[in-house]
Motif scaffolding. Structure first.
Motif, PDB file in Angstrom:
ATOM      1  N   TYR A 143     -60.905  54.006  45.191  1.00 25.03           N
ATOM      2  CA  TYR A 143     -60.297  52.757  45.661  1.00 25.03           C
ATOM      3  C   TYR A 143     -60.273  51.765  44.502  1.00 25.03           C
ATOM      4  CZ  TYR A 143     -60.814  54.729  50.312  1.00 25.03           C
ATOM      5  OH  TYR A 143     -60.717  55.550  51.417  1.00 25.03           O
ATOM      6  N   VAL A 144     -59.080  51.256  44.209  1.00 25.67           N
ATOM      7  CA  VAL A 144     -58.888  50.410  43.030  1.00 25.67           C
ATOM      8  C   VAL A 144     -58.286  49.070  43.442  1.00 25.67           C
ATOM      9  CG1 VAL A 144     -57.877  50.251  40.724  1.00 25.67           C
ATOM     10  CG2 VAL A 144     -58.426  52.507  41.688  1.00 25.67           C
ATOM     11  N   PRO A 145     -59.058  47.979  43.383  1.00 22.63           N
ATOM     12  CA  PRO A 145     -58.488  46.654  43.660  1.00 22.63           C
ATOM     13  C   PRO A 145     -57.628  46.203  42.476  1.00 22.63           C
ATOM     14  CG  PRO A 145     -60.898  46.663  43.862  1.00 22.63           C
ATOM     15  CD  PRO A 145     -60.504  47.897  43.137  1.00 22.63           C
ATOM     16  N   ASN A 146     -56.423  45.784  42.763  1.00 24.25           N
ATOM     17  CA  ASN A 146     -55.510  45.292  41.724  1.00 24.25           C
ATOM     18  C   ASN A 146     -55.406  43.778  41.852  1.00 24.25           C
ATOM     19  OD1 ASN A 146     -54.727  48.054  40.908  1.00 24.25           O
ATOM     20  ND2 ASN A 146     -53.754  48.120  42.918  1.00 24.25           N
ATOM     21  N   SER A 147     -56.182  43.069  41.038  1.00 21.45           N
ATOM     22  CA  SER A 147     -56.248  41.616  41.196  1.00 21.45           C
ATOM     23  C   SER A 147     -54.959  40.927  40.776  1.00 21.45           C
ATOM     24  CB  SER A 147     -57.425  41.056  40.388  1.00 21.45           C
ATOM     25  OG  SER A 147     -57.225  41.240  39.002  1.00 21.45           O
ATOM     26  N   SER A 174     -63.071  43.142  43.976  1.00 21.24           N
ATOM     27  CA  SER A 174     -64.068  44.203  44.029  1.00 21.24           C
ATOM     28  C   SER A 174     -63.917  44.961  45.339  1.00 21.24           C
ATOM     29  CB  SER A 174     -65.477  43.596  43.929  1.00 21.24           C
ATOM     30  OG  SER A 174     -66.482  44.583  44.019  1.00 21.24           O
ATOM     31  N   VAL A 175     -64.445  46.181  45.385  1.00 23.42           N
ATOM     32  CA  VAL A 175     -64.403  46.970  46.611  1.00 23.42           C
ATOM     33  C   VAL A 175     -65.678  47.802  46.715  1.00 23.42           C
ATOM     34  CG1 VAL A 175     -63.184  48.926  45.552  1.00 23.42           C
ATOM     35  CG2 VAL A 175     -63.006  48.558  48.023  1.00 23.42           C
ATOM     36  N   ALA A 176     -66.130  48.006  47.942  1.00 20.28           N
ATOM     37  CA  ALA A 176     -67.239  48.909  48.244  1.00 20.28           C
ATOM     38  C   ALA A 176     -66.828  49.740  49.451  1.00 20.28           C
ATOM     39  CB  ALA A 176     -68.520  48.135  48.546  1.00 20.28           C
ATOM     40  N   VAL A 177     -67.320  50.960  49.528  1.00 23.38           N
ATOM     41  CA  VAL A 177     -66.948  51.864  50.621  1.00 23.38           C
ATOM     42  C   VAL A 177     -68.179  52.163  51.464  1.00 23.38           C
ATOM     43  CG1 VAL A 177     -65.920  54.090  51.212  1.00 23.38           C
ATOM     44  CG2 VAL A 177     -65.142  52.870  49.179  1.00 23.38           C
ATOM     45  N   SER A 178     -68.009  52.162  52.775  1.00 26.26           N
ATOM     46  CA  SER A 178     -69.126  52.462  53.680  1.00 26.26           C
ATOM     47  C   SER A 178     -69.575  53.903  53.478  1.00 26.26           C
ATOM     48  CB  SER A 178     -68.703  52.234  55.131  1.00 26.26           C
ATOM     49  OG  SER A 178     -67.632  53.111  55.484  1.00 26.26           O
ATOM     50  N   ARG A 183     -64.656  52.708  56.110  1.00 23.41           N
ATOM     51  CA  ARG A 183     -64.251  51.347  55.751  1.00 23.41           C
ATOM     52  C   ARG A 183     -64.309  51.130  54.244  1.00 23.41           C
ATOM     53  NH1 ARG A 183     -68.010  47.698  59.825  1.00 23.41           N
ATOM     54  NH2 ARG A 183     -66.744  47.854  61.729  1.00 23.41           N
ATOM     55  N   ALA A 184     -63.372  50.315  53.777  1.00 26.39           N
ATOM     56  CA  ALA A 184     -63.432  49.796  52.417  1.00 26.39           C
ATOM     57  C   ALA A 184     -63.548  48.281  52.527  1.00 26.39           C
ATOM     58  CB  ALA A 184     -62.186  50.179  51.626  1.00 26.39           C
ATOM     59  N   TYR A 185     -64.586  47.736  51.918  1.00 29.82           N
ATOM     60  CA  TYR A 185     -64.812  46.291  51.945  1.00 29.82           C
ATOM     61  C   TYR A 185     -64.272  45.693  50.649  1.00 29.82           C
ATOM     62  CZ  TYR A 185     -68.179  47.703  55.557  1.00 29.82           C
ATOM     63  OH  TYR A 185     -68.785  48.240  56.665  1.00 29.82           O
ATOM     64  N   ASN A 196     -59.451  49.681  57.129  1.00 30.11           N
ATOM     65  CA  ASN A 196     -59.655  50.945  57.830  1.00 30.11           C
ATOM     66  C   ASN A 196     -59.067  52.050  56.946  1.00 30.11           C
ATOM     67  OD1 ASN A 196     -59.033  53.272  59.493  1.00 30.11           O
ATOM     68  ND2 ASN A 196     -59.527  52.000  61.261  1.00 30.11           N
ATOM     69  N   THR A 197     -59.919  52.958  56.452  1.00 28.25           N
ATOM     70  CA  THR A 197     -59.435  53.946  55.494  1.00 28.25           C
ATOM     71  C   THR A 197     -58.562  55.020  56.136  1.00 28.25           C
ATOM     72  OG1 THR A 197     -61.480  55.236  55.728  1.00 28.25           O
ATOM     73  CG2 THR A 197     -61.411  53.591  53.964  1.00 28.25           C
TER      74      THR A 197
END
Length: 476
Positions: A143-147, A174-178, A183-185, A196-197
């Motif tokens: 998962y890659v956040p594109n700011s 930023s991202v974190a995964v459960s 879930r991806a936060y 919701n992944t």
């Protein structure tokens, strides 16, 4: 595997070296008082390293020269530099340590690095200004956040292509995964977006009272930690209850908290304080800061050793990775790296599991003999760099075209062997004229190999043939 840290989207502008160090030194002296401080910081004296460690090397992403430095943790030397894209500012490791994913904030791409060959094997184009990535628990999705494009890229790690792009409508940092991967936060402004992944859509929003820099999920998934920035002394680490998706508390951590990492047992949370040049420790049971110590100029990221004994800090202003004691935070070592290290990751020792098998082919006749073939298979996951096989042979003047034979002993040297590859060694054993049921046994044993093997179950192979006469030979 260690909990990795994430960093905020942007670091403070880099001043000239002297001014940067002076500013950080002043900030460390003036502002470190806002958190509990442990005993006086020890002088920089390299500490003895444990004889064995599960961490083989450290990677540091150098944002200003577009490289990743490779540090050998056994020799304490920088042993390689890997060119990647522009402004690399994050590193995420595959679950088995075989791949490192590097976010190139200036190139809009992710470099895929083979950690065995230490080379870029693929470059994946994503959105603008990618950073602070996270892997799914099964390692299948990055998962890659594109700011720069307000989106979240989902990279298929098998095909190394973008499988989907989730529009967010806000700037992610930023991202974190459960832990269950559902879930991806995503940190975005003063909120955390819950993706919701399965549906690849935002399903909820957690509002916070300050700008969120980075997020990190606890190992059990019950808590989400978010570094937040408001006004220096009001900066904090917010703790979100992931069951109710509501903030449960805010832990004061002043001076721009950035990178986070959890200890292997989850009892301590390490947080870098960029503007104070310090590292703080949070007790995750009490949500209280138990220690804070100056470590270096612009600490931007932190990784904790797999044994929990040391913390490795990416020091953007000092161009090094500083190693501190994970309990007392005393400085143990500092490794010079490239220009502006923004991220650090620890690569585990990857074994090369050698499996041995023997076949025997009888050659009956007046000058009867048995030909034995030893097959060595590298079951991986890492390439073999060197190894030795010791072989016990019958006392009948055996020979080998591949190994050094001395009496009833043979030594077979192995060189590089890729995962999944095999190599063979041959032995010729004459059969005595008056054998009368004599057994001819060959036993091969792996004695030494690098990297470590780790699986002793397949390190030995043996075959026995029985000769009544040179004309009658049976093998089992």
């Amino acid at each position: 595997m260690n909990s990795r840290s994430s960093r905020p989207a942007t670091a403070a502008p880099r001043a000239p070296r002297g001014r940067t160090l002076g500013a950080v030194a002043a900030a460390a002296g003036a502002l470190a008082l806002s958190l509990p401080v442990t005993a006086a910081h020890a002088a920089t004296v390299p500490a003895p390293r444990a004889a064995a460690t599960a961490d083989a090397v450290a990677y540091a992403a150098n944002v200003f020269d577009g490289t990743v430095s490779v540090i050998d943790l056994a020799t304490r030397a920088t042993v390689g530099t890997i060119p990647v894209g522009e402004r690399p500012d994050d590193i995420v490791l595959a679950r088995d340590g075989g791949r490192a994913y590097v976010a190139n904030g200036g190139s809009g791409s992710v470099s895929v690095v083979n950690t065995d060959s230490r080379a870029v094997v693929a470059t994946v184009a994503v959105g603008e200004a990618p950073q602070n990535m996270a892997l799914s628990p099964d390692g299948a999705r990055l998962y890659v956040p594109n700011s720069g494009s307000d989106s979240l890229s989902l990279v298929d790690t098998a095909t190394q292509t973008v499988a989907a792009t989730v529009p967010l409508g806000a700037r992610p940092t930023s991202v974190a995964v459960s832990p269950d991967g559902s879930r991806a936060y995503v940190a975005a402004g003063r909120s955390v977006l819950v993706v919701n992944t399965a549906t690849r859509a935002v399903s909820a929003t957690v509002a916070l009272s300050a700008d969120v820099n980075t997020v990190l999920a606890s190992a059990d998934g019950a808590r989400l930690y978010a570094t937040t920035e408001l006004d220096g002394d009001q900066d904090a680490v917010a703790v979100v209850d992931t069951r109710t998706l509501t903030p449960s508390t805010a832990i004061p951590v002043a001076n721009r908290p950035y990178g986070m990492a959890l200890s292997p047992d989850g009892k301590r949370l390490y947080v870098t304080r960029e503007r104070a040049g310090a590292l703080a420790v949070v007790d995750t049971a009490t949500n209280a800061v138990t220690a804070s110590q100056p470590v270096c100029a612009y600490p931007l990221d932190v990784a904790v050793a797999s044994d929990g004994a040391s913390a490795y800090v990416a020091c953007g202003g000092d161009d090094n990775v500083t190693v501190v004691d994970a309990t007392a935070l005393g400085k143990k070592d500092a490794f010079p790296v490239g220009d502006g290290p923004f991220a650090v990751a620890l690569v585990p020792t990857r074994p090369a599991d050698l499996g041995l098998s023997l076949t025997a082919t009888p050659r009956p006749g007046l000058g009867g003999s048995v030909d034995y073939t030893l097959t060595v298979t590298n079951n991986g996951p890492a390439p073999l760099t060197s190894g030795t096989i010791s072989v016990t042979l019958p006392n009948s003047r055996p020979t080998s075209p591949d190994c050094a034979v001395s009496g009833t002993r043979a030594t077979c040297a192995l060189t590089s062997l890729a995962p999944g590859a095999t190599t063979t060694r041959r032995f010729h054993v004459p059969v005595g004229l008056l054998s009368l049921g004599t057994p001819y046994t060959v036993t091969a044993t792996r004695t030494v190999s690098a990297p470590v093997d780790g699986n002793a179950a397949n390190d030995t192979a043996s075959r026995t043939c029985t000769a009544v006469t040179p004309l009658i030979i049976t093998c089992r």
